[in-house]
Scaffold this active site. Structure first.
Site, short mmCIF file in Angstrom:
data_model
loop_
_atom_site.label_atom_id
_atom_site.label_comp_id
_atom_site.label_asym_id
_atom_site.label_seq_id
_atom_site.Cartn_x
_atom_site.Cartn_y
_atom_site.Cartn_z
N ALA A 1 0.83 -1.21 0.00
CA ALA A 1 0.00 0.00 0.00
C ALA A 1 0.86 1.25 0.00
CB ALA A 1 -0.92 -0.02 1.22
N SER B 1 7.38 14.16 -13.81
CA SER B 1 8.56 13.57 -14.44
C SER B 1 8.16 12.84 -15.70
CB SER B 1 9.23 12.59 -13.47
OG SER B 1 8.42 11.46 -13.30
N CYS C 1 10.51 -1.45 -8.00
CA CYS C 1 9.41 -1.85 -7.11
C CYS C 1 8.05 -1.24 -7.38
CB CYS C 1 9.82 -1.59 -5.67
SG CYS C 1 11.15 -2.69 -5.19
P1 NAD Z 1 18.25 -7.81 -5.60
O1 NAD Z 1 17.93 -8.57 -6.84
O2 NAD Z 1 19.19 -6.66 -5.66
O3 NAD Z 1 18.86 -8.83 -4.52
C1 NAD Z 1 18.35 -10.08 -4.22
C2 NAD Z 1 19.51 -11.05 -4.00
O4 NAD Z 1 19.00 -12.28 -3.50
C3 NAD Z 1 20.28 -11.38 -5.29
O5 NAD Z 1 21.65 -11.03 -5.13
C4 NAD Z 1 20.10 -12.92 -5.43
O6 NAD Z 1 21.24 -13.58 -5.95
C5 NAD Z 1 19.83 -13.33 -4.00
N1 NAD Z 1 19.12 -14.61 -3.87
C6 NAD Z 1 17.98 -15.00 -4.49
N2 NAD Z 1 17.62 -16.23 -4.06
C7 NAD Z 1 18.55 -16.62 -3.14
C8 NAD Z 1 18.71 -17.77 -2.32
N3 NAD Z 1 17.83 -18.78 -2.35
N4 NAD Z 1 19.79 -17.83 -1.50
C9 NAD Z 1 20.69 -16.81 -1.46
N5 NAD Z 1 20.57 -15.68 -2.19
C10 NAD Z 1 19.52 -15.59 -3.02
O7 NAD Z 1 16.87 -7.38 -4.98
P2 NAD Z 1 16.60 -6.12 -4.01
O8 NAD Z 1 16.45 -4.87 -4.80
O9 NAD Z 1 17.56 -6.18 -2.87
O10 NAD Z 1 15.14 -6.48 -3.48
C11 NAD Z 1 14.93 -7.53 -2.56
C12 NAD Z 1 13.50 -7.43 -2.02
O11 NAD Z 1 13.36 -6.20 -1.32
C13 NAD Z 1 12.42 -7.41 -3.10
O12 NAD Z 1 11.31 -8.12 -2.63
C14 NAD Z 1 12.07 -5.94 -3.25
O13 NAD Z 1 10.74 -5.75 -3.65
C15 NAD Z 1 12.26 -5.43 -1.84
N6 NAD Z 1 12.61 -4.00 -1.74
C16 NAD Z 1 13.51 -3.44 -2.58
C17 NAD Z 1 13.89 -2.11 -2.43
C18 NAD Z 1 14.88 -1.45 -3.34
O14 NAD Z 1 15.08 -0.25 -3.22
N7 NAD Z 1 15.54 -2.15 -4.23
C19 NAD Z 1 13.35 -1.36 -1.37
C20 NAD Z 1 12.44 -1.97 -0.50
C21 NAD Z 1 12.08 -3.30 -0.70
C1 UGA Z 2 10.57 3.48 -3.57
C2 UGA Z 2 9.97 4.02 -2.26
O1 UGA Z 2 10.20 5.42 -2.20
C3 UGA Z 2 10.60 3.33 -1.06
O2 UGA Z 2 9.97 3.76 0.14
C4 UGA Z 2 10.45 1.82 -1.19
O3 UGA Z 2 11.09 1.15 -0.13
C5 UGA Z 2 11.07 1.37 -2.50
O4 UGA Z 2 10.42 2.07 -3.60
C6 UGA Z 2 10.88 -0.09 -2.77
O5 UGA Z 2 10.00 -0.72 -2.25
O6 UGA Z 2 11.68 -0.54 -3.61
P1 UGA Z 2 12.79 3.92 -4.96
O7 UGA Z 2 12.06 3.23 -6.05
O8 UGA Z 2 14.16 3.46 -4.63
O9 UGA Z 2 11.95 3.83 -3.60
O10 UGA Z 2 12.92 5.48 -5.29
P2 UGA Z 2 11.85 6.70 -5.24
O11 UGA Z 2 12.54 7.87 -4.71
O12 UGA Z 2 10.59 6.31 -4.63
O13 UGA Z 2 11.61 6.98 -6.80
C7 UGA Z 2 10.89 6.07 -7.61
C8 UGA Z 2 10.67 6.70 -8.98
O14 UGA Z 2 9.74 7.78 -8.90
C9 UGA Z 2 11.93 7.29 -9.60
O15 UGA Z 2 11.96 7.03 -10.98
C10 UGA Z 2 11.78 8.78 -9.34
O16 UGA Z 2 12.48 9.57 -10.25
C11 UGA Z 2 10.28 8.94 -9.49
N1 UGA Z 2 9.73 10.13 -8.78
C12 UGA Z 2 9.85 10.23 -7.43
C13 UGA Z 2 9.07 11.11 -9.50
O17 UGA Z 2 8.95 11.01 -10.74
N2 UGA Z 2 8.54 12.18 -8.84
C14 UGA Z 2 8.64 12.30 -7.49
O18 UGA Z 2 8.12 13.32 -6.95
C15 UGA Z 2 9.31 11.31 -6.77
#
Ligand code: NAD
Ligand code: UGA
Length: 467
Positions: free
Chosen positions: A225, A272, A279
């Site tokens: 959400a 933008s 995500c």
């Molecule tokens: P990522 O792809 O960068 O990293 C995931 C890692 O997990 C990879 O390096 C992969 O090799 C490893 N992996 C997968 N299966 C495995 C296993 N069985 N054992 C060991 N390693 C394993 O992904 P991420 O961006 O770190 O995202 C991870 C989760 O967090 C996702 O669910 C995403 O939605 C959530 N999330 C991401 C962000 C973000 O900013 N990227 C922010 C908040 C939440």
């Molecule tokens: C977003 C959320 O902000 C995090 O709280 C969350 O944990 C994360 O997703 C996740 O679950 O992965 P992130 O995607 O890393 O984080 O970056 P943001 O700053 O949210 O930007 C997302 C996209 O929206 C970017 O392309 C950014 O340029 C765009 N954006 C952001 C806009 O176009 N306008 C805005 O006002 C803000």
């Protein structure tokens, strides 16, 4: 009484697992933190002697430098780390499913399941297992079923949900001073005790009033959400930017006016070229799939529209480029500044730049790309993935990756700003103008540059949300 956490294992050394658990290690020197991954190259980068960590994130290297080798370890020995830990974060990727039931919207939980099965097979003692990955509502129940069906005698597993809210580019600040930490647990005495154990870890640096403890399903749903509502704000402001362009209103002024209402607030109202990142789209589609599975088609359609508006915004922008350049860009050179999905990250997942460049390619333009952080190999991989039918050689005939913004602008008809890197403000625009074909155009997809200043130099400037 809450069990005491002394050893943490984090499965997944990616954008979330790496920074999150590195910060835990720095803030909790009494806890041994081991981050494991199946990807040996990634682990080698985390362990590299010169701290060439696999993710570009401001402040991250300092954090790793402080704790690595002290109480922070990176390893490919997944089983060893599981076995010794009291608490295990599951921080693996949960991409959108590409095939099978729910393809295109449901989350692919294969990696979560494999990690869960590994825990069940390896654990010889009780563990707290924490969902850190973003997962659909009630995933914790599936994890518990798998763990209980495969556990050894005298091993009990408590499952917590602890979604991560960090944003890339500001991850370290977000982790040091989070708005809130959310922990979901079963509301049983054992579930609450497990939750207390994780609260105690975060309480080493997060004020306890900002650590929210809730039920498991609320915690899982709150993560989806939160992302859906953030993305919805961007799609709302982007929808208004289209009205601004048609009426002569200015989207920056509109955002400012709306955001001044303390009930709305000023953040996340920047129009933008469209949101990107790994995500937002994935998590909204996940919510759409959940709503459809619950027979709530109106709810599903409501959230789907946020993604559709984002697609529309990207298409609208590339069409505006073509329309402005006299309805054809065939054979024209377009400089695309920025390839990452936002500034201060090298991450390109779902970056709007990829869609724009693909559109320019199909109009048979020549594209020069410059990004200060993204590796060239990543750009080629993304462009190849976006056009699977084209060979890399044919892509390279149309696209050039440049070493600087000025180099990208040389002999171009137009500059497209796709990522809001601060360094684009400091480009020597007079010099860029000198070496471009005339009339020289700038398309600002990020409301970044001073349009009046550029117009004085001679540029024809088009900005999102302005007529
Ligand atoms: P990522 O792809 O960068 O990293 C995931 C890692 O997990 C990879 O390096 C992969 O090799 C490893 N992996 C997968 N299966 C495995 C296993 N069985 N054992 C060991 N390693 C394993 O992904 P991420 O961006 O770190 O995202 C991870 C989760 O967090 C996702 O669910 C995403 O939605 C959530 N999330 C991401 C962000 C973000 O900013 N990227 C922010 C908040 C939440
Ligand atoms: C977003 C959320 O902000 C995090 O709280 C969350 O944990 C994360 O997703 C996740 O679950 O992965 P992130 O995607 O890393 O984080 O970056 P943001 O700053 O949210 O930007 C997302 C996209 O929206 C970017 O392309 C950014 O340029 C765009 N954006 C952001 C806009 O176009 N306008 C805005 O006002 C803000």
């Amino acid at each position: 009484m809450a069990p005491k956490v002394t050893k943490i294992c984090c499965i997944g050394a990616g954008y979330v697992g790496g920074p999150t658990c590195a910060v835990i290690a720095v803030k909790c020197p009494h806890i041994k933190v081991t981050i494991v991954d199946l990807n040996a190259d990634r682990i080698a980068a985390w362990n590299s002697p010169d701290f060439a960590v696999p993710i570009y994130e401001p402040g991250l290297v300092d954090v790793v430098r402080k704790a690595r080798g002290r109480n922070l370890f990176f390893s490919t020995d997944v089983d060893g780390a599981i076995e010794e830990a009291d608490l295990i974060f599951v921080s693996v990727n949960t991409p959108t499913k590409k095939s099978g039931v729910g393809a295109g919207s449901a989350a692919d939980l294969n990696y979560v399941e494999l990690a869960t099965r590994r825990i069940a097979n390896v654990a010889n003692s009780s563990k707290i297992v924490v969902e850190k990955s973003t997962v659909p509502c009630r995933t914790a129940e599936s994890m518990r079923t798998i763990l209980e069906a495969n556990s050894k005698p005298n091993c009990r597993f408590d499952i917590l949900s602890n979604p991560e809210f960090l944003a890339e580019g500001t991850a370290i600040n977000d982790l040091f001073s989070p708005d809130r930490v959310l922990i979901g647990s079963l509301q049983t005495p054992e579930g609450k005790a497990a939750s207390d154990a994780l609260v105690e870890v975060y309480a080493n640096w997060v004020p306890t009033k900002q650590i929210l403890t809730v039920g498991l399903w609320s915690s899982e749903l709150s993560k989806l959400a939160a992302n859906a509502m953030l993305a919805q704000r961007i799609s709302s402001i982007n929808a208004l930017s289209a009205i601004c362009e048609a009426t002569g209103a200015n989207i920056d002024e509109v955002s400012h006016a709306i955001g001044y209402d303390s009930r709305v607030g000023p953040k996340f109202l920047k129009a933008s070229v469209g949101f990107g990142g790994s995500c937002f789209q994935k998590d909204i589609l996940n919510l759409v799939y959940l709503s459809e599975s619950l027979h709530l088609p109106e709810v599903a359609a409501y959230w789907r529209q946020v993604v559709e508006m984002n697609e529309y915004q990207k298409r609208r922008f590339s069409k505006r480029v073509v329309d402005t350049l006299f309805n054809t860009i065939t054979g024209k050179k377009i400089a695309v500044l920025g390839f990452a999905f936002k500034a201060d990250t090298g991450d390109t997942r779902e970056s709007a730049a990829i869609t724009l460049i693909k559109d320019f390619q199909s109009e048979r333009a020549l594209v020069n790309i410059y990004d200060p952080q993204v590796a060239h190999s990543q750009i080629w991989a993304d462009l190849q993935e976006a056009s699977p039918q084209a060979s890399l050689d044919s892509i390279k005939k149309q696209v050039t990756i440049c070493g600087s913004a000025l180099e990208a602008c040389k002999d171009a008809e137009a500059v497209v700003i796709a990522t809001e890197w601060k360094e684009f403000l400091d480009i020597d625009w007079e010099e860029a103008y000198k070496h471009m074909n005339k009339p020289a155009f700038v398309f600002d997809g990020r409301l970044l540059v001073d349009a009046d200043k550029l117009r004085k130099i001679g540029f024809k400037v088009t900005t999102i949300g302005r007529a």
